[in-house]
Design an enzyme around this catalytic site. Structure first.
Site, short mmCIF file in Angstrom:
data_model
loop_
_atom_site.label_atom_id
_atom_site.label_comp_id
_atom_site.label_asym_id
_atom_site.label_seq_id
_atom_site.Cartn_x
_atom_site.Cartn_y
_atom_site.Cartn_z
N TYR A 169 36.95 4.30 -6.76
CA TYR A 169 36.74 5.56 -7.50
C TYR A 169 36.84 5.34 -9.02
O TYR A 169 36.50 6.24 -9.80
CB TYR A 169 37.79 6.63 -7.12
CG TYR A 169 37.74 7.16 -5.71
CD1 TYR A 169 36.77 6.76 -4.80
CD2 TYR A 169 38.69 8.09 -5.29
CE1 TYR A 169 36.75 7.26 -3.51
CE2 TYR A 169 38.67 8.60 -4.00
CZ TYR A 169 37.70 8.18 -3.12
OH TYR A 169 37.70 8.68 -1.84
N HIS A 208 39.27 2.25 4.15
CA HIS A 208 38.35 3.30 3.69
C HIS A 208 37.30 3.64 4.75
O HIS A 208 36.98 4.82 4.97
CB HIS A 208 37.67 2.82 2.41
CG HIS A 208 37.19 3.92 1.53
ND1 HIS A 208 36.92 3.75 0.21
CD2 HIS A 208 36.90 5.22 1.79
CE1 HIS A 208 36.50 4.90 -0.32
NE2 HIS A 208 36.48 5.80 0.63
N1 LIG Z 1 37.80 8.77 2.56
C1 LIG Z 1 36.55 8.97 2.18
O1 LIG Z 1 35.60 8.31 2.64
C2 LIG Z 1 36.28 10.01 1.17
C3 LIG Z 1 34.95 10.39 0.90
C4 LIG Z 1 34.72 11.39 -0.04
C5 LIG Z 1 35.79 11.99 -0.68
N2 LIG Z 1 37.09 11.61 -0.42
C6 LIG Z 1 38.25 12.24 -1.09
O2 LIG Z 1 38.21 13.64 -0.88
C7 LIG Z 1 38.21 14.31 -2.15
C8 LIG Z 1 37.50 15.64 -2.09
O3 LIG Z 1 36.16 15.51 -1.69
P1 LIG Z 1 34.91 15.68 -2.68
O4 LIG Z 1 35.35 15.36 -4.05
O5 LIG Z 1 33.79 14.92 -2.10
O6 LIG Z 1 34.49 17.20 -2.54
P2 LIG Z 1 35.18 18.67 -2.48
O7 LIG Z 1 36.60 18.60 -2.85
O8 LIG Z 1 34.79 19.25 -1.16
O9 LIG Z 1 34.32 19.45 -3.56
C9 LIG Z 1 34.39 19.19 -4.92
C10 LIG Z 1 33.42 20.16 -5.59
O10 LIG Z 1 33.92 21.50 -5.39
C11 LIG Z 1 34.03 22.15 -6.65
N3 LIG Z 1 35.21 23.02 -6.62
C12 LIG Z 1 36.51 22.66 -6.56
N4 LIG Z 1 37.30 23.74 -6.52
C13 LIG Z 1 36.49 24.82 -6.59
C14 LIG Z 1 36.73 26.21 -6.61
N5 LIG Z 1 37.96 26.70 -6.52
N6 LIG Z 1 35.66 27.05 -6.70
C15 LIG Z 1 34.39 26.54 -6.76
N7 LIG Z 1 34.11 25.23 -6.74
C16 LIG Z 1 35.15 24.37 -6.67
C17 LIG Z 1 34.21 21.05 -7.66
O11 LIG Z 1 33.77 21.54 -8.91
P3 LIG Z 1 34.35 20.98 -10.33
O12 LIG Z 1 34.56 19.50 -10.15
O13 LIG Z 1 33.29 21.35 -11.27
O14 LIG Z 1 35.66 21.70 -10.62
C18 LIG Z 1 33.31 19.98 -7.08
O15 LIG Z 1 31.95 20.21 -7.42
C19 LIG Z 1 37.54 13.28 -3.06
O16 LIG Z 1 37.69 13.58 -4.42
C20 LIG Z 1 38.22 12.02 -2.61
O17 LIG Z 1 39.55 11.95 -3.13
C21 LIG Z 1 37.33 10.63 0.51
#
Ligand SMILES: NC(=O)c1ccc[n+]([C@@H]2O[C@H](COP(=O)([O-])OP(=O)(O)OC[C@H]3O[C@@H](n4cnc5c(N)ncnc54)[C@H](OP(=O)(O)O)[C@@H]3O)[C@@H](O)[C@H]2O)c1
Length: 280
Positions: free
Chosen positions: A63, A117
């Protein structure tokens, strides 16, 4: 059925400072901050998140947020043991060495949880798992787990090594989840951590979700996070905007009624930001 009973019990006990027991005896916060794609503002964002009340940070070597998280942890003034740090190793890594590299980037003596991962192509990561077990024995991490594993892959890993993962971190939301995985993890005391719990904002405008959220006086994002909490699943929402991060913490002052929890489950379309849920 087992998982549904668990979820009911869990909903009654939810507070911002509650935590989930892991089989090791360690405890994990209920909610964490995702940091994938947070790299441009990582130190400021994480510092602000810790001050706002986030007690868990999810990262990974790939990341490129670990150095920034390390800066924030160094300067936040909070004791190390009050923050739960999750990081990950890759299928092609030497998992022990990769854990040391992650810790060096984070400038930490230990992680709270290190995950594989993704399962390696054509295998379940037995060697990776043995190396993570060594990392745990040698104090580099308190717990170990997996990410993006199916039930069958976890069963095979346990058959080959004798040790269950503490966690399976998978893509998980009302729009994409698996009751079978829920029951399996509950029966085996494996905590599900939900990645992309907000569907990367792709389903926040869904009509059914927005009207349900309005009835609780909450936002769609808050409803998605609370749904996970009431299931006993640990969501890791990512937000670059401080206002979003704050909103995502304000999920402990309401409770989704059981009939609405069930209604939210019917939104399941096996949605995945990757095109398909690999564990289903
Ligand atoms: N293990 C794995 O393979 C894997 C894969 C993917 C992700 N992850 C982990 O999971 C975490 C979360 O997943 P993700 O980052 O893919 O997606 P997510 O948390 O589902 O979505 C993030 C998106 O939602 C928006 N958002 C956040 N809070 C909001 C709210 N209250 N109202 C409206 N929009 C909102 C953010 O906007 P803004 O950024 O503009 O605020 C961003 O565009 C990752 O950051 C990572 O740590 C793990």
């Amino acid at each position: 059925m087992a998982a549904a009973t668990h979820a009911l019990h869990f909903a009654n006990a939810l507070r911002a400072d509650s935590s989930i027991p892991l089989p090791s005896g360690n405890r994990m916060p209920l909610l964490g901050l995702g940091t994938y794609d947070l790299r441009h503002h990582t130190p400021e964002s994480v510092t602000q998140a810790l001050a706002a009340g986030y007690q868990m940070i999810d990262t990974s070597g790939d990341y490129h947020t670990q150095r920034g998280i390390g800066d924030a942890l160094r300067h936040c003034g909070l004791p190390r043991e009050s923050i739960f740090v999750v990081t990950k190793v890759e299928a092609t890594d030497d998992a022990f060495e990769a854990t040391r590299v992650n810790l060096a980037e984070l400038r930490l003596d230990y992680a709270d949880l290190v995950l594989i991962h993704r399962p390696p192509v054509g295998g379940v990561g037995e060697v990776l798992w043995q190396e993570l077990r060594r990392a745990k024995r040698e104090g580099l991490t308190r717990d170990i787990g997996v990410s993006n594993y199916s039930i069958e892959q976890i069963e095979e890993l346990v058959y080959r090594t004798g040790e269950l993962p503490a966690v399976n971190q998978i893509e998980w939301s009302p729009f994409g989840h698996s009751p079978r995985m829920m029951d399996f993890c509950f029966d085996n005391h494996i905590v599900i951590q939900a990645w992309s719990p907000l569907t990367r904002a792709q389903r926040l405008n869904d009509d059914k979700l927005t009207s349900l959220a309005a009835r609780y006086g909450k936002t769609p994002a808050q409803l998605l996070i609370r749904w996970n909490l009431q299931l006993g699943v640990v969501p890791l929402p990512k937000a670059n905007h401080a206002q979003h991060r704050q909103e995502n913490l304000e999920v402990f002052d309401f409770e989704i009624r059981q009939m609405d929890m069930v209604k939210m489950r019917t939104l399941n379309e096996h949605y995945s930001s990757m095109g398909a849920l690999p564990y289903v």
